[in-house]
Design an enzyme around this catalytic site. Structure first.
Site, PDB file in Angstrom:
ATOM      1  N   ASN B 249       0.807  -1.210   0.000  1.00  0.00           N
ATOM      2  CA  ASN B 249       0.000   0.000   0.000  1.00  0.00           C
ATOM      3  C   ASN B 249       0.847   1.270   0.000  1.00  0.00           C
ATOM      4  O   ASN B 249       0.388   2.331  -0.421  1.00  0.00           O
ATOM      5  CB  ASN B 249      -0.935   0.004   1.200  1.00  0.00           C
ATOM      6  CG  ASN B 249      -2.327  -0.468   0.826  1.00  0.00           C
ATOM      7  OD1 ASN B 249      -2.969   0.119  -0.023  1.00  0.00           O
ATOM      8  ND2 ASN B 249      -2.772  -1.554   1.436  1.00  0.00           N
ATOM      9  N   ASN B 274      -7.414  -9.950   3.111  1.00  0.00           N
ATOM     10  CA  ASN B 274      -8.374  -8.962   2.594  1.00  0.00           C
ATOM     11  C   ASN B 274      -9.677  -9.581   2.083  1.00  0.00           C
ATOM     12  O   ASN B 274      -9.834 -10.798   2.090  1.00  0.00           O
ATOM     13  CB  ASN B 274      -7.710  -8.102   1.519  1.00  0.00           C
ATOM     14  CG  ASN B 274      -7.358  -8.921   0.288  1.00  0.00           C
ATOM     15  OD1 ASN B 274      -7.951  -9.969   0.033  1.00  0.00           O
ATOM     16  ND2 ASN B 274      -6.385  -8.466  -0.471  1.00  0.00           N
ATOM     17  N   CYS B 337      -7.266  -1.005   9.240  1.00  0.00           N
ATOM     18  CA  CYS B 337      -6.821  -1.909   8.177  1.00  0.00           C
ATOM     19  C   CYS B 337      -6.551  -1.004   6.992  1.00  0.00           C
ATOM     20  O   CYS B 337      -5.762  -0.083   7.131  1.00  0.00           O
ATOM     21  CB  CYS B 337      -7.876  -2.975   7.886  1.00  0.00           C
ATOM     22  SG  CYS B 337      -9.565  -2.375   7.750  1.00  0.00           S
TER      23      CYS B 337
END
Lengths: 549, 643
Positions: B249, B274, B337
């Site tokens: 990310n 995920n 998250c």
């Protein structure tokens, strides 16, 4: 031989005992001929009394002069003893090893055990073949009780009395016996009252490579069929295994010689494979890694649940043939003393509500396991922690109990007994103060004079004080056939045995208590309502209601 | 109705999923339901399938007996019809395709569902759960935490609720600054306050830190959270993602907190996968357990390969970590998250449930779902595929939460006021779109849809049927002795939830349910207490003195909801009668049916225990082609026994 010779150090002080989910105990360790005892001499701590016969294997470890013995029991418990002093520790370890592997049966604890309770009902006299035959006679006159095996010559692993078709004489029985492995000719196992169909059991026929046949054997089993009816032979082995057996003189019933019978092959594993399965399962349950994948793959690799499924499925199939198809059934594997008995006894639990009562279940174990010649002593000599090369050990009986537990889980209101009875039977089959599971067959038990020299397990279990522990509060008798689900999703790991020492059951036990409380309160209320109603009815008939001022 | 070309087809076969059994009946298609009514049978089984529950419809290739139609539902029901004429099948198929793809929220069942309540009752239903009261119960606002109106108009964060609780030292500029540094503007806010240690559970989304970016306001925000708790010098920051995902990310300008930039934080990854991994995992699981004649090996290997229980355990492990940090160390914890609405919701909700016995009651559990899931913007519409927008957004995140709770009920049977039927029923309605609660993706969207004015609340409905969902062995005193649950995380404690994933597969279940049995006894106890009381009153008229009855509960008027073809032996389904009343006239016309008679005529079985359904073996076709009567009887469904 004196036990004292094997005990070099009879007692050690300052021993520390570690048990899972329990506080550690420090105290004095004593060895006697049959027990390992640890006593803290304090009032509130529980003492440890462990039968040497319950010890499966031990491990020794030393750190400096502090020795540690890990004791692994046949009931799957693992405990740890820290013993100060290397010599003492070695002596204790050697003694335990010697005392837990005594060869002679007559040195076993049951021969020394004197009950602290009064035997009111002698378990040895409880299940007599003549008595159960009387029940059969009241339903049908097609059968007779043969004494052909009175001195165990025709079949050493059968009992003296056997139920056989009325029209078959003892001479034919002897001939049929010579055609079956170990002389185990087809005998009656169960009579299904509802439709008169029967379940018989035997050992494999000795057809060998030449395709031997035996007219008497054919006649014997055909005598159990009604005119025009057909039956099923359930061979607990795969067709391949059954074929291979021919080379060693065994085999299976050829269609040509048994035209009225249809053979079905199932795949229940042989006993040595089962032992390996148990060892792997227990190893998986004791793995502390917390990894989900590891647990599932180890559980799968143990094959234990597959074995449960296969045995249960075969038993259901036998029951289905009898109840749904209206056909008689003959069950056998190779020797007829292991998988055969699993199938015939489980089928009866499915079909016969009597077998779901405590007495009925005891009778079933007596009839289909003890009398039928399951070699308990060989099979239960070692359990999941055995180090040595397995001889004839196998958890055949444990698998049967597991299957009963699965049915009990699916029909929790249909059994008079609870899981505790099954766990207790597992423990006593492997190590016990009672003589019931000693020996491998009736002939051996007679020779050992067990009924005179030892106490029967049933004498103890059936005492009202003990029985309480084994009663299922949810029990509501029903006369129905119960068909369990055998889908893998419906079969669970028997936590009560395999995770027994690896988890705390406090929360589960308390919930169970609460449930019992609800059930008992219900009974109490019902009694109260009844007595009040009676009281009211009485008053109403005696004199009309009083005028209220 | 314009989408329904063929409202009724006769002589339709319904095949059992796991055996060779089949029954014949009539298929009805209504605006909201697909209904199958078995004909020629005393049991007259009925199956009602809400269109919203249908996940997929498949038309298989034509066979000699007709055209097969395979319908898969989100509540794990799978039905296999065979329709005699291909044309009918096609009509049903194309109608269904249209019906199960609503184009706008207005088409959802909730907007037409009418349980015959007036507006006041409806309003009262919506007022049952009050989150402001819930924060008050936790002890907030207090000297360290306050209500902020920064999001009153949904200006700072569109997916958060209006009312948010923040540390008193977090000023508006700090909040706004922090929100700009967080994905979707989801800045750190309070979700649970552990009064005993003044420790807070806060939630947010990932920081937009990239490789080196930092934000002073955000750092200040975390500082404020830390300072609000005098018991601990540090706060935990739990990133619920696997480290690898969080690293990836960073390349997209997002990422995770750099410990060097934030003072006194303890950063921790917990490794929950995920939504895409979870979706795939459930799919694999369902494929495995849907296999006919499944072997034990394939089952266990499949269970392992699906990874499902591993994921469940990961969520549980994270929740336990959270609960320990708060209750044992007294430290505050910030959970996030990526967007902070999936894994974050799971961990915060489950963690709070471990810490606070209130959430283990029926009312408290509703509050918990309302707070951590609905108000904080778990995207129910996307995750549950309410409008069929993007299959990649669908994921069983909430189902996993319910399963984690079930796993806990297995370890602590007395800790929960509700039974698994409650969890299953909630799951049913998360997908049913019958009530307004779970529609849409955020509070803001729900307000736009005017759900409170136009639909009914599930919570009122469930509380009405509360009797059905009680756990008979629940013990309120358990909460006192175990305020914080400490579950074991040994792998063998995690089990396959058969009653959820096989809720419609009757042959899989235990034939006698302890839960049902004990519930019935408890009901009976209550009635008997009433009877005893009444009898005593009568006796007193005769001048007889009686001892007072021990535990007294006033005889309550109970209305047990109808229990049609049980999910799991008597578990309640949606009130079919209501639905039926609405539609009887138009669908069935003069054929209006009666409810199935209770008795099945002379034969008794143990709760549907049957030899054929289980398929033990190859008895069928035993003696070759000869038609043995004995063999034929096996075709009958249920083991019969007269006694």
């Amino acid at each position: 031989m004196e036990f004292a010779e094997l005990i070099k150090t009879p007692r050690v002080d300052g021993v520390v005992l570690h048990r899972p989910f329990m506080p550690t105990v420090e105290g004095t360790l004593c060895l006697t001929g049959h027990h390992l005892i640890l006593s803290s001499r304090q009032d509130n701590t529980e003492e440890l009394w462990l039968l040497h016969a319950n010890i499966d294997s031990i491990e020794k470890r030393f750190v400096g002069s502090l020795g540690t013995i890990i004791v692994k029991c046949k009931d799957l418990r693992v405990i740890q003893l820290d013993i100060p002093g290397m010599e003492e520790c070695l002596n204790i370890a050697n003694s335990i090893e010697a005392l837990s592997t005594l060869d002679s049966v007559s040195l076993m604890y049951p021969f020394f055990y004197r009950p602290l309770f009064e035997v009111i009902e002698d378990g040895w006299q409880l299940f007599v073949a003549e008595e159960s035959f009387k029940d059969l006679e009241s339903m049908t006159d097609e059968w007779r009780l043969s004494e052909v095996n009175k001195d165990f010559r025709v079949c050493p692993s059968y009992p003296s009395f056997l139920t056989v078709p009325k029209d078959i004489d003892d001479e034919s029985l002897c001939k049929a016996a010579s055609f079956r492995h170990g002389g185990r000719f087809p005998v009656l196992s169960y009579y299904h009252k509802k439709n008169g169909m029967v379940m018989m059991r035997a050992a494999q026929p000795l057809i060998g490579t030449n395709g031997r046949r035996c007219k008497e054997d054919e006649k014997l089993i055909n005598a159990t069929l009604c005119a025009g009816k057909r039956g099923y032979i359930i061979d607990t082995r795969t067709i391949a295994v059954a074929q291979q057996a021919k080379a060693r003189g065994g085999g299976f019933e050829q269609e040509a010689n048994y035209p009225q019978w249809r053979r079905i092959h199932k795949a229940i594993e042989r006993s040595n494979v089962l032992q390996d399965s148990l060892i792997k399962l227990v190893e998986a349950c004791n793995d502390q890694s917390h990894s989900m994948d590891r647990w599932l793959s180890k559980l799968e690799a143990s094959n234990w649940q597959s074995n449960v499924k296969e045995i249960l499925t075969t038993a259901c199939l036998a029951a289905q043939c009898i109840d749904r198809e209206g056909a008689s059934v003959l069950v056998h594997g190779t020797e007829g003393t292991d998988s055969t008995l699993q199938v015939t006894s489980l089928a009866q639990i499915i079909l016969d509500p009597t077998c779901r009562t405590i007495r009925g279940f005891e009778a079933l174990i007596e009839r289909e396991w003890l009398q039928a010649g399951h070699p308990f002593q060989q099979r239960c000599a070692q359990s999941a922690y055995s180090n040595g090369k397995p001889r004839s050990e196998a958890p055949v009986f444990l698998l049967f109990l597991d299957c009963v537990w699965q049915i009990l889980r699916q029909f929790p209101c249909s059994f008079q007994f609870n899981e505790n009875l099954l766990i207790m039977l597992f423990e006593h089959a492997y190590a016990s103060q009672f003589g019931t599971f000693l020996g491998n067959c009736v002939a051996e038990r007679v020779k050992l004079q067990l009924s005179q020299k030892t106490v029967s397990l049933w004498s103890w279990v059936n005492r009202p004080q003990e029985l309480q522990r084994f009663l299922n509060p949810l029990y509501e008798p029903n006369n129905l056939v119960i068909w369990p689900s055998v889908a893998p999703q419906s079969l669970l790991l028997w936590e009560g045995v395999f995770l027994r020492w690896n988890r705390s059951t406090k929360c589960l036990d308390e919930a169970c208590q609460e449930m019992v409380h609800i059930i008992e309160y219900n009974k109490e209320l019902q009694n109260k309502v009844n007595s009040l109603r009676r009281q009211l009815a009485q008053l109403e008939t005696e004199d009309g209601p009083l005028q209220t001022p | 109705m314009e989408h329904i070309r063929t409202p009724k087809v006769e002589q339709v076969k319904l095949l059992d999923r796991f055996s060779n059994k089949s029954v014949t009946g009539t298929l009805h298609l209504t605006a909201t339901h697909l209904i199958f009514v078995e004909s020629n049978s005393t049991s007259a089984q009925e199956i009602w399938i809400l269109h919203h529950h249908i996940a997929s419809v498949e038309k298989l290739s034509l066979t000699t007996s007709g055209c097969p139609l395979l319908i898969q539902c989100r509540n794990f029901r799978l039905v296999h019809f065979v329709i005699p004429r291909e044309r009918d099948c096609h009509d049903i198929y194309s109608s269904l395709l249209r019906l199960l793809r609503p184009v706008s929220y207005d088409e959802l069942y909730a907007f037409s569902y009418n349980p015959k309540q007036n507006d006041q009752q409806r309003e009262e239903g919506w007022q049952l759960i009050d989150l402001a009261a819930e924060f008050e119960r936790m002890g907030v606002p207090c000297d360290q935490w306050q209500l902020t109106d920064v999001n009153r108009e949904y200006k700072v964060c569109k997916t958060y609720p209006r009312d948010l609780y923040v540390p008193i030292t977090a000023s508006k500029p700090i909040i706004v600054g922090s929100s700009k540094f967080r994905s979707k503007g989801r800045f750190p806010v309070l979700t649970y306050f552990y009064q005993e240690k003044k420790a807070a559970v806060c939630r947010c989304s990932q920081p937009l830190s990239g490789f080196s970016a930092r934000c002073l306001e955000d750092e200040h925000m975390l500082q404020a959270i830390s300072k609000a708790n005098h018991n601990s010098r540090y706060i935990y920051v739990m990133d619920t993602r696997p480290k690898l995902n969080a690293l990836a990310n960073r390349a997209a300008g997002k990422g995770y907190e750099n410990e060097d930039n934030y003072s006194n934080i303890r950063f921790q990854f917990v490794g929950i996968e995920n939504i895409h991994v979870m979706r795939g995992s459930l799919q694999k699981l369902l494929e495995v357990v849907g296999t006919r004649s499944l072997s034990m090996t394939d089952y266990l290997v499949g269970l392992e390969n699906s990874g499902w229980l591993r994921h469940i355990k990961a969520i549980m492990d994270a929740a336990i970590f959270l609960a320990k940090a708060v209750t044992v160390e007294g430290a505050s914890v910030l959970v996030h998250c990526s967007d902070g609405w999936d894994r974050t919701a799971q961990v915060c909700a489950l963690g709070s449930l471990l810490m606070d016995p209130y959430y283990r009651t029926i009312k408290g559990f509703m509050v918990l779902i309302e707070k951590d899931w609905i108000s904080f913007g778990h995207k129910f519409a996307d995750r549950c595929d309410q409008l069929n927008i993007d299959p990649k957004e669908v994921s069983p995140i909430f189902t996993q939460f319910l399963e984690c709770v079930w796993q806990l009920t297995e370890q602590f049977p007395q800790a929960f006021e509700f039974s698994e039927w409650f969890l299953i029923q909630i799951h049913e309605h998360v997908h049913s779109c019958q009530f307004g609660n779970f529609l849409g993706n955020s509070q803001r969207q729900r307000e736009d849809l005017q759900l409170k004015e136009r639909t009914y609340s599930l919570w009122a409905h469930l509380l009405n049927e509360k009797q059905n969902y009680l756990n008979p062995v629940y013990s309120p005193s358990f909460a006192e002795s175990h305020p914080v649950l400490e579950p074991s995380t040994q792998a063998y404690h995690f089990k396959f939830w058969r009653n959820m994933y096989h809720q419609y597969d009757r042959s899989m279940h235990p034939r006698q349910s302890i839960l049902k049995h004990v519930l019935t006894l408890k009901d009976s106890n209550r009635e008997l207490e009433g009877t005893v009381q009444a009898l005593k009153t009568k006796l007193q008229k005769f001048g007889v003195r009686t001892s007072p009855l021990k535990p007294q509960t006033p005889p309550r008027e109970r209305s047990i909801a109808p229990r049609p073809q049980s999910l799991i032996l008597g578990a309640p389904l949606l009130s079919r009668k209501e639905v039926q009343q609405e539609e009887d006239e138009e669908v069935f016309g003069e054929e209006a049916r009666e409810d199935a008679p209770a008795s099945t005529g002379g034969e008794r079985t143990v709760e549907g225990s049957s030899a054929t359904e289980n398929g033990y073996g190859e008895v069928m076709g035993s003696f070759g082609s000869k038609n043995e009567p004995g063999v034929v009887t096996l075709e009958f469904g249920v083991a019969r026994m007269s006694c």
